[in-house]
Design an enzyme around this catalytic site. Structure first.
Site, short mmCIF file in Angstrom:
data_model
loop_
_atom_site.label_atom_id
_atom_site.label_comp_id
_atom_site.label_asym_id
_atom_site.label_seq_id
_atom_site.Cartn_x
_atom_site.Cartn_y
_atom_site.Cartn_z
CG ASN A 115 -33.99 37.01 -16.22
OD1 ASN A 115 -34.49 36.16 -16.88
ND2 ASN A 115 -34.39 38.26 -16.70
NE ARG A 172 -41.20 30.71 -16.86
CZ ARG A 172 -42.34 29.80 -16.59
NH1 ARG A 172 -42.82 28.94 -17.62
NH2 ARG A 172 -43.05 29.81 -15.46
CG ASP A 181 -33.19 35.96 -20.85
OD1 ASP A 181 -33.74 36.44 -19.62
OD2 ASP A 181 -33.76 34.99 -21.01
NE ARG A 209 -37.84 41.97 -5.57
CZ ARG A 209 -37.68 42.38 -6.78
NH1 ARG A 209 -36.07 42.36 -7.10
NH2 ARG A 209 -38.54 42.70 -7.54
CG ASP A 211 -35.07 41.50 -10.44
OD1 ASP A 211 -36.10 42.40 -9.91
OD2 ASP A 211 -34.63 41.71 -11.62
CG HIS A 215 -38.89 37.79 -17.03
ND1 HIS A 215 -39.70 37.89 -18.12
CD2 HIS A 215 -39.64 38.85 -15.98
CE1 HIS A 215 -40.76 38.86 -18.04
NE2 HIS A 215 -40.54 39.45 -16.93
CD GLU A 247 -40.26 41.50 -9.65
OE1 GLU A 247 -40.70 42.46 -10.02
OE2 GLU A 247 -39.21 41.11 -10.57
CG ASN A 312 -42.88 46.57 -5.73
OD1 ASN A 312 -43.23 47.50 -6.47
ND2 ASN A 312 -42.35 45.38 -6.42
NE ARG A 351 -41.16 43.74 -0.18
CZ ARG A 351 -41.16 43.42 -1.46
NH1 ARG A 351 -39.89 42.61 -1.68
NH2 ARG A 351 -41.94 43.76 -2.42
#
Ligand SMILES: *[C@@H]1O[C@H](CO)[C@@H](O)[C@H](O)[C@H]1NC(C)=O
Ligand SMILES: *[C@@H]1O[C@H](CO)[C@@H](O)[C@H](O)[C@H]1NC(C)=O
Length: 511
Positions: A115, A172, A181, A209, A211, A215, A247, A312, A351
């Site tokens: 991201n 986002r 970003d 995964r 992350d 976003h 995520e 987590n 997990r």
């Protein structure tokens, strides 16, 4: 022809939801901040032999070095480049880990930070884990990325930061806690990210995964995932697609919901640990009896889209979602019940968390030490994980995955895989039990009086070894023995003061 097309379509559509674990391996473990050399050894000596399906590893790409505070765990969530070079190890050590883990059937899932790059205040210089030069101010990164590759122009808030989570555009297009970003609608940026991920796929990882997926625009993620290679055929079937889990923190009531991401892959179900913690802590009148319809019945996402966990690396230290209800190793007795429940229950892909201990300092409702990084040597390098004679870990590595109760429930889940949720019982309060077809049965006593009850287990008659109080070793049971009668019933006695007030039996622990 039509049938063939249909099959091909189903194959393509379902691919990225499949964890690619070996048949009969149904869970992964997050070895948070472990070094690659230690993970390779753990795959061979422990995870492979005990039926773990894979490991979620900490981000393998070069990150900023933060010294104030000193080397926090979150520095790894601030990329500088896509070179495989971190405190966990270099590229050669990474390749060796992937090869050795894959060779014992334990696959590697990469925590991919795509991201953003480092924080806008990251400065300029070579304070990065590979020593690469970067300049956060001029948006200069050795990928290479330049000012053209970031969202600075697109974000509409005065600060350039996310100011309002009710506005999906801000979430986002603006900076998350200052992190630069990336403009993921750009073909160039998509190409660089896909190149990084394809390098990992070619080395032999099984999935990612993603992350901070919330976003990123789902369409951008889809475009990137469409560019990913199939998995390496040295270990995976031809045509196998990388497993993707995203995520997305969605506890309801925000502008962005988890279901927007189902087209890309699975999604982390954050309601799972938050709700389960509340139930096991018995907050707000919650009772285990209410878990009868756990899963979709609780408003969770569809079973085949969910990646589930009790805690987590974020919410075990008060970051991210869930708050104080989250169960962690700090509340070991309740935690083992929570993880036991998760691993026995059919909902979601599971997990397990594996942590390090840090000195907590909770004041004003926040852990002031929530930033502390992994156990280190005096030069700042990460300590190796020493294994004690009793199979536990030393040097402040908690190794929840090595706790007998948790390891044995990982095996339980493998044994009952594919079996239906069955024979539920509860006492209207916090004494509950359920089975998984004719393969396994589990009983919990989270009340303040003993369990003393005869239940239908669904299991074939015989003597079973409780895998919580002990385990089957050759022909001997080191824990409680449970007799299942010819009518498949068994008598259970569980003291409410037992060290672990639950009992689990399965057909591979029959004496
Ligand atoms: C805990 O945090 C508080 C608030 O930051 C600080 O004043 C205190 O010195 C800390 N205590 C320890 C033992 O670090
Ligand atoms: C279930 O256990 C709770 C707590 O021990 C007790 O108060 C309750 O009476 C039990 N319920 C039944 C139906 O036995």
């Amino acid at each position: 022809m039509k049938l063939l097309l249909l099959l091909v379509t189903i194959g393509l559509c379902s691919a990225q939801y499949n964890p690619n674990t070996q048949s009969g391996r149904t869970s992964i473990v997050h070895l948070f901040e472990w070094k690659w050399v230690d993970i390779a050894a753990e795959c061979e000596r422990y995870l492979g032999p005990n039926g773990f399906g894979g490991v979620q590893i900490s981000p393998p790409n070069e990150n900023i070095v933060v010294t104030n505070p000193y080397r926090p765990w979150w520095e790894r969530y601030q990329p500088i480049s896509y070179k495989l070079c971190t405190r966990s190890g270099n590229e050669q050590q990474f390749r060796d880990m992937v090869t050795r883990c894959n060779n014992v059937g334990v696959y590697i899932y990469v925590d991919a930070i795509i991201n953003h790059m480092c924080g806008s205040g990251g400065g300029a210089g070579t304070h990065s884990t590979c020593g690469s030069y970067f300049n956060a101010g001029s948006r200069d990164f050795p990928v290479p990325y330049s000012g053209l590759d970031f969202n600075d122009g697109k974000c509409r808030t005065g600060s350039g930061e996310i100011e309002n989570y009710g506005d999906a555009n801000q979430v986002r297009n603006c900076r998350l806690v200052g992190l630069l970003d990336l403009a993921m609608e750009k073909d160039y940026v998509r190409g660089k990210i896909a190149e990084y991920m394809n390098n990992l796929i070619n080395i032999g990882v099984a999935g990612f995964r993603l992350d901070a997926a919330k976003h990123m625009w789902p369409g951008d993620l889809k475009a990137i995932s469409d560019r990913l290679n199939n998995l390496n055929t040295k270990w995976f079937p031809a045509g196998a697609r990388p497993f993707i889990f995203q995520e997305v923190i969605d506890l309801g009531g925000e502008a962005i919901s988890a279901n927007e991401y189902f087209g890309v892959g699975r999604v982390t179900e954050f309601k799972y640990g938050a709700k389960l913690g509340g139930v096991i802590r018995k907050w707000n009148g919650e009772k285990m009896a209410y878990l009868r319809n756990w899963g979709e019945g609780w408003g969770f996402m569809p079973n085949d889209r969910a990646l589930v966990f009790v805690d987590n690396h974020d919410n075990q230290r008060g970051h991210g979602a869930g708050g104080a209800s989250i169960l962690t190793f700090w509340d070991a007795r309740l935690y083992k019940m929570g993880v036991g429940f998760m691993l026995a229950h059919p909902y979601g892909f599971t997990r397990v968390m594996s942590s390090y201990r840090w000195s907590r300092n909770i004041s004003n409702g926040k852990d002031q030490n929530d930033w502390i990084g992994p156990p280190t040597n005096s030069d700042g390098s990460i300590k190796s994980v020493p294994i004690n004679a009793d199979a536990t870990c030393g040097d402040n590595w908690v190794c929840e995955h090595r706790w007998r109760q948790i390891k044995n429930m990982v095996i339980f889940r493998n044994v009952v895989n594919g079996q239906p949720f069955s024979n539920w019982w509860d006492n209207g309060s916090n004494q509950v039990a359920f089975g998984r077809g004719n393969k396994g049965f589990i009983v919990f006593n989270n009340d303040d009086r003993n369990v003393d009850v005869t239940l239908n287990t669904g299991l074939p008659p015989g003597t079973y070894c409780d895998v919580i109080s002990g385990q089957k070793e050759d022909t001997i049971c080191s824990g409680k023995e449970i007799t299942v009668n010819n009518d498949r019933t068994a008598h259970f006695q569980i003291s409410n003061t037992a060290e672990d007030p639950f009992v689990a039996i399965h057909v591979n622990a029959k004496l």
